[in-house]
Write a protein that holds these residues in place. Structure first.
Motif, PDB file in Angstrom:
ATOM      1  N   ARG A   1      25.711  41.301  41.323  1.00  0.00           N
ATOM      2  CA  ARG A   1      25.105  40.237  40.281  1.00  0.00           C
ATOM      3  C   ARG A   1      25.461  41.020  38.916  1.00  0.00           C
ATOM      4  O   ARG A   1      25.449  40.174  37.936  1.00  0.00           O
ATOM      5  N   ASP A   2      25.352  42.440  38.727  1.00  0.00           N
ATOM      6  CA  ASP A   2      25.444  42.950  37.211  1.00  0.00           C
ATOM      7  C   ASP A   2      26.806  43.240  36.733  1.00  0.00           C
ATOM      8  O   ASP A   2      26.842  43.322  35.470  1.00  0.00           O
ATOM      9  N   ARG A   3      27.669  43.249  37.520  1.00  0.00           N
ATOM     10  CA  ARG A   3      28.964  43.450  37.215  1.00  0.00           C
ATOM     11  C   ARG A   3      29.978  43.110  38.173  1.00  0.00           C
ATOM     12  O   ARG A   3      29.661  43.353  39.392  1.00  0.00           O
ATOM     13  N   VAL A   4      31.205  42.827  37.913  1.00  0.00           N
ATOM     14  CA  VAL A   4      32.312  42.523  39.005  1.00  0.00           C
ATOM     15  C   VAL A   4      32.174  44.001  39.728  1.00  0.00           C
ATOM     16  O   VAL A   4      32.747  45.048  39.180  1.00  0.00           O
ATOM     17  N   ASP A   5      32.384  43.919  40.962  1.00  0.00           N
ATOM     18  CA  ASP A   5      32.422  45.021  42.078  1.00  0.00           C
ATOM     19  C   ASP A   5      33.631  45.821  41.806  1.00  0.00           C
ATOM     20  O   ASP A   5      34.827  45.043  41.636  1.00  0.00           O
ATOM     21  N   PHE A   6      33.479  47.093  41.820  1.00  0.00           N
ATOM     22  CA  PHE A   6      34.858  47.707  41.313  1.00  0.00           C
ATOM     23  C   PHE A   6      35.810  47.609  42.603  1.00  0.00           C
ATOM     24  O   PHE A   6      37.077  47.645  42.181  1.00  0.00           O
ATOM     25  N   GLY A   7      35.553  47.381  43.630  1.00  0.00           N
ATOM     26  CA  GLY A   7      36.437  47.275  44.917  1.00  0.00           C
ATOM     27  C   GLY A   7      37.118  46.019  44.607  1.00  0.00           C
ATOM     28  O   GLY A   7      38.421  45.761  44.995  1.00  0.00           O
ATOM     29  N   SER A   8      36.407  44.872  44.244  1.00  0.00           N
ATOM     30  CA  SER A   8      36.911  43.736  43.791  1.00  0.00           C
ATOM     31  C   SER A   8      38.119  43.829  42.676  1.00  0.00           C
ATOM     32  O   SER A   8      39.275  43.165  42.781  1.00  0.00           O
ATOM     33  N   LYS A   9      37.567  44.392  41.689  1.00  0.00           N
ATOM     34  CA  LYS A   9      38.704  44.769  40.922  1.00  0.00           C
ATOM     35  C   LYS A   9      39.955  45.575  41.133  1.00  0.00           C
ATOM     36  O   LYS A   9      41.306  45.260  40.712  1.00  0.00           O
ATOM     37  N   VAL A  10      39.790  46.548  42.158  1.00  0.00           N
ATOM     38  CA  VAL A  10      40.816  47.459  42.528  1.00  0.00           C
ATOM     39  C   VAL A  10      41.760  46.480  43.362  1.00  0.00           C
ATOM     40  O   VAL A  10      43.164  46.374  43.361  1.00  0.00           O
ATOM     41  N   MET A  11      41.170  45.513  44.448  1.00  0.00           N
ATOM     42  CA  MET A  11      41.847  44.551  45.074  1.00  0.00           C
ATOM     43  C   MET A  11      42.888  43.497  44.151  1.00  0.00           C
ATOM     44  O   MET A  11      43.870  43.204  44.335  1.00  0.00           O
ATOM     45  N   ILE A  12      42.195  42.958  43.129  1.00  0.00           N
ATOM     46  CA  ILE A  12      42.631  42.039  42.188  1.00  0.00           C
ATOM     47  C   ILE A  12      43.741  42.587  41.635  1.00  0.00           C
ATOM     48  O   ILE A  12      45.196  42.044  41.426  1.00  0.00           O
ATOM     49  N   GLU A  13      43.823  43.737  41.037  1.00  0.00           N
ATOM     50  CA  GLU A  13      44.838  44.247  40.319  1.00  0.00           C
ATOM     51  C   GLU A  13      46.034  44.759  41.272  1.00  0.00           C
ATOM     52  O   GLU A  13      47.153  44.954  41.126  1.00  0.00           O
TER      53      GLU A  13
ATOM     54  N   LYS B   1      24.710  36.131  32.384  1.00  0.00           N
ATOM     55  CA  LYS B   1      26.495  36.128  32.021  1.00  0.00           C
ATOM     56  C   LYS B   1      26.875  37.524  31.995  1.00  0.00           C
ATOM     57  O   LYS B   1      26.327  38.283  31.363  1.00  0.00           O
ATOM     58  N   ILE B   2      27.832  37.785  32.763  1.00  0.00           N
ATOM     59  CA  ILE B   2      28.970  39.068  32.671  1.00  0.00           C
ATOM     60  C   ILE B   2      30.315  38.642  32.442  1.00  0.00           C
ATOM     61  O   ILE B   2      30.588  37.694  32.679  1.00  0.00           O
ATOM     62  N   GLU B   3      30.765  39.765  31.901  1.00  0.00           N
ATOM     63  CA  GLU B   3      32.345  39.398  31.470  1.00  0.00           C
ATOM     64  C   GLU B   3      33.040  40.599  32.178  1.00  0.00           C
ATOM     65  O   GLU B   3      32.575  41.719  32.332  1.00  0.00           O
ATOM     66  N   ALA B   4      34.419  40.232  32.348  1.00  0.00           N
ATOM     67  CA  ALA B   4      35.401  41.486  32.972  1.00  0.00           C
ATOM     68  C   ALA B   4      36.687  40.923  32.646  1.00  0.00           C
ATOM     69  O   ALA B   4      36.792  39.736  32.485  1.00  0.00           O
ATOM     70  N   ARG B   5      37.465  41.906  32.330  1.00  0.00           N
ATOM     71  CA  ARG B   5      38.990  41.700  32.145  1.00  0.00           C
ATOM     72  C   ARG B   5      39.679  41.695  33.620  1.00  0.00           C
ATOM     73  O   ARG B   5      39.649  42.850  34.041  1.00  0.00           O
ATOM     74  N   LEU B   6      40.322  40.711  34.000  1.00  0.00           N
ATOM     75  CA  LEU B   6      40.860  40.634  35.349  1.00  0.00           C
ATOM     76  C   LEU B   6      42.330  39.823  35.228  1.00  0.00           C
ATOM     77  O   LEU B   6      42.399  39.005  35.021  1.00  0.00           O
ATOM     78  N   LYS B   7      43.207  40.573  35.861  1.00  0.00           N
ATOM     79  CA  LYS B   7      44.695  40.107  36.013  1.00  0.00           C
ATOM     80  C   LYS B   7      44.895  39.685  34.440  1.00  0.00           C
ATOM     81  O   LYS B   7      45.682  38.811  34.086  1.00  0.00           O
ATOM     82  N   GLY B   8      44.540  40.795  33.557  1.00  0.00           N
ATOM     83  CA  GLY B   8      45.004  40.455  32.338  1.00  0.00           C
ATOM     84  C   GLY B   8      44.204  39.475  31.144  1.00  0.00           C
ATOM     85  O   GLY B   8      44.614  39.105  30.358  1.00  0.00           O
ATOM     86  N   GLN B   9      43.401  39.037  32.003  1.00  0.00           N
ATOM     87  CA  GLN B   9      42.722  37.775  31.329  1.00  0.00           C
ATOM     88  C   GLN B   9      41.047  38.247  31.200  1.00  0.00           C
ATOM     89  O   GLN B   9      40.528  38.826  31.967  1.00  0.00           O
TER      90      GLN B   9
END
Length: 206
Positions: free
Chosen positions: A39-51, A18-26
């Motif tokens: 698998r080890d963390r939410v990909d940085f590129g995905s984070k950039v796109m989500i925000e 299990k991993i955790e991440a703060r995305l879209k304020g959640q």
């Protein structure tokens, strides 16, 4: 031979975590596993796109997440916007199993998660947005097919949004988007990751 994350049936031994991440304020929790992308963390590129995504640009409430993996993009967007319905697709069966688990884990019900190699099993042509962190290792042809073939699945004034690193082909992807849609805007930029958006513009009176 090592599995790629775009393998349909990964052979790597299962090893969930299990991993955790703060995305879209959640705060989001994801179960991941061997044989899936990042698998080890939410990909940085995905984070950039989500925000970078502005849901107000979507022309309908239907969204398609192409190459959803274990679900960080589609699920965070769905949780932040209960009025949207997001179809999430991937070719990796293990990733899809995880995405379904993660939808339940995060209390997200406004999604449909199913197997599709790019758009093979996608029938809708009414998406207000198609979003993708495309599988770079699958090759440029696959990435460009995700871009060009999205057009037939977008509603009028729907948008295609992708994230791609400059060094992994962002300039050529930008060119393909410009050629396909007649427009492209970079809506996000961080550490070499470009978030690109094109709109399916329908000529008036046609």
């Amino acid at each position: 031979m090592t599995d790629h994350y775009f393998t349909s049936k990964p052979s790597a031994d299962k090893n969930e975590k299990k991993i955790e991440a703060r995305l879209k304020g959640q705060q989001m929790t994801f179960t991941t596993d061997a044989g899936v992308f990042s698998r080890d963390r939410v990909d940085f590129g995905s984070k950039v796109m989500i925000e970078a995504i502005d849901e107000r640009a979507f022309s309908t409430g239907e969204v398609l997440d192409v190459g959803c993996g274990y679900g960080p993009v589609g699920l965070s967007l769905a949780k932040a916007n209960p009025s949207l319905h997001i179809d999430m697709i991937d070719v990796n069966e293990r990733a899809l199993e995880l995405a379904k688990k993660n939808a339940e884990l995060n209390g997200v019900s406004n999604v449909s998660i199913f197997l599709s190699s790019i758009y093979e099993q996608v029938e809708k042509q009414t998406y207000g947005a198609v979003i993708s962190n495309p599988p770079i290792r699958a090759g440029k042809q696959t990435v460009h097919q995700i871009i060009t073939d999205a057009k037939k699945h977008l509603a009028d004034n729907g948008v295609l949004i992708i994230v791609i690193q400059k060094k992994q082909g962002a300039p050529s992807a930008k060119k393909v988007m410009e050629e396909t849609y007649g427009n492209v805007t970079r809506i996000g930029l961080d550490k070499g990751y470009w978030v690109l958006q094109s709109e399916k513009v329908t000529p008036n009176n046609l």
